[in-house]
Design a protein around this motif. Structure first.
Motif, short mmCIF file in Angstrom:
data_model
loop_
_atom_site.label_atom_id
_atom_site.label_comp_id
_atom_site.label_asym_id
_atom_site.label_seq_id
_atom_site.Cartn_x
_atom_site.Cartn_y
_atom_site.Cartn_z
N HIS A 42 0.88 -1.18 0.00
CA HIS A 42 0.00 0.00 0.00
C HIS A 42 0.91 1.23 0.00
CE1 HIS A 42 -3.36 -2.60 1.31
NE2 HIS A 42 -2.43 -3.19 2.05
N GLU A 43 0.93 1.96 -1.10
CA GLU A 43 1.78 3.14 -1.20
C GLU A 43 0.94 4.40 -1.03
OE1 GLU A 43 5.25 1.75 -4.23
OE2 GLU A 43 3.31 2.24 -5.15
N VAL A 44 1.46 5.34 -0.27
CA VAL A 44 0.77 6.62 -0.08
C VAL A 44 1.73 7.75 -0.44
CG1 VAL A 44 -0.71 5.66 1.73
CG2 VAL A 44 1.38 6.86 2.36
N GLU A 45 1.15 8.84 -0.91
CA GLU A 45 1.95 10.02 -1.24
C GLU A 45 1.28 11.27 -0.70
OE1 GLU A 45 4.45 10.30 -5.14
OE2 GLU A 45 2.49 9.42 -5.64
N ASP A 46 2.06 12.10 -0.03
CA ASP A 46 1.57 13.38 0.45
C ASP A 46 1.85 14.41 -0.63
OD1 ASP A 46 0.78 15.62 1.88
OD2 ASP A 46 2.74 15.80 2.86
N LYS A 47 0.92 14.60 -1.52
CA LYS A 47 1.12 15.52 -2.65
C LYS A 47 0.99 16.98 -2.24
CE LYS A 47 -0.22 12.09 -5.97
NZ LYS A 47 -0.95 11.74 -7.16
#
Length: 156
Positions: A42-47
């Motif tokens: 599960h990959e998350v990115e704080d854009k």
């Protein structure tokens, strides 16, 4: 026991991505008969650039409800491979349905998320690039499954 790798950042195509995929495929193949797996990333990115606190919120949402959260943190315990395998087996045998390994971004994990962890492990006192930690964790999961299966991969 389902295993989740919850991590900040997206692995692009390349050697790290290929290694993670290879080791998790091996883990799934070896671990399934042992009640370990599948493994999901599960990959998350704080854009929006909110820093560690924003990353912590995204990671918390990626962790399945009821999962035991295990942080990868330089302050964590430093088990050897057989100890790590035994811990996985203990969690499985204790009835855990989901296990979530949490890997922070370049600045690490937010302290508020770290304190909520059920366990914390480290790959040593050195700081490792968060993308490389995924590879190391995937390999150790595969190694743990082979140890529990009595396979020849681990030689100690």
């Amino acid at each position: 026991m389902r295993v989740h790798l919850c991590a900040v950042g997206r692995l692009r195509a390349g050697p790290e991505h290929d290694l993670v995929r290879d080791y998790l495929t091996r883990f799934d193949r070896t671990g399934r008969p042992l009640g370990l797996g599948p493994a999901t990333v599960h990959e998350v990115e704080d854009k929006r650039g909110g820093g560690m606190a924003a990353e912590a919120d995204l990671l918390a949402r990626a962790i399945p409800a009821g999962a035991l959260m295990v942080t990868l943190d330089e302050r964590g315990a430093t088990p050897n491979s057989p100890e790590f395998a035994a811990q996985l087996a203990g969690w499985r045998d204790g009835g855990r349905q989901d296990l979530a390994f949490v890997i922070g971004g370049a600045d690490g994990l937010d302290p508020g998320l770290r304190v909520r962890a059920g366990a914390s492990i480290s790959f040593g006192r050195m700081v490792w690039p968060h993308m490389l930690v995924r590879v190391m964790l995937a390999e150790q999961l595969y190694r743990a499954a082979t140890i529990l299966a009595g396979g020849p991969y681990h030689r100690a």
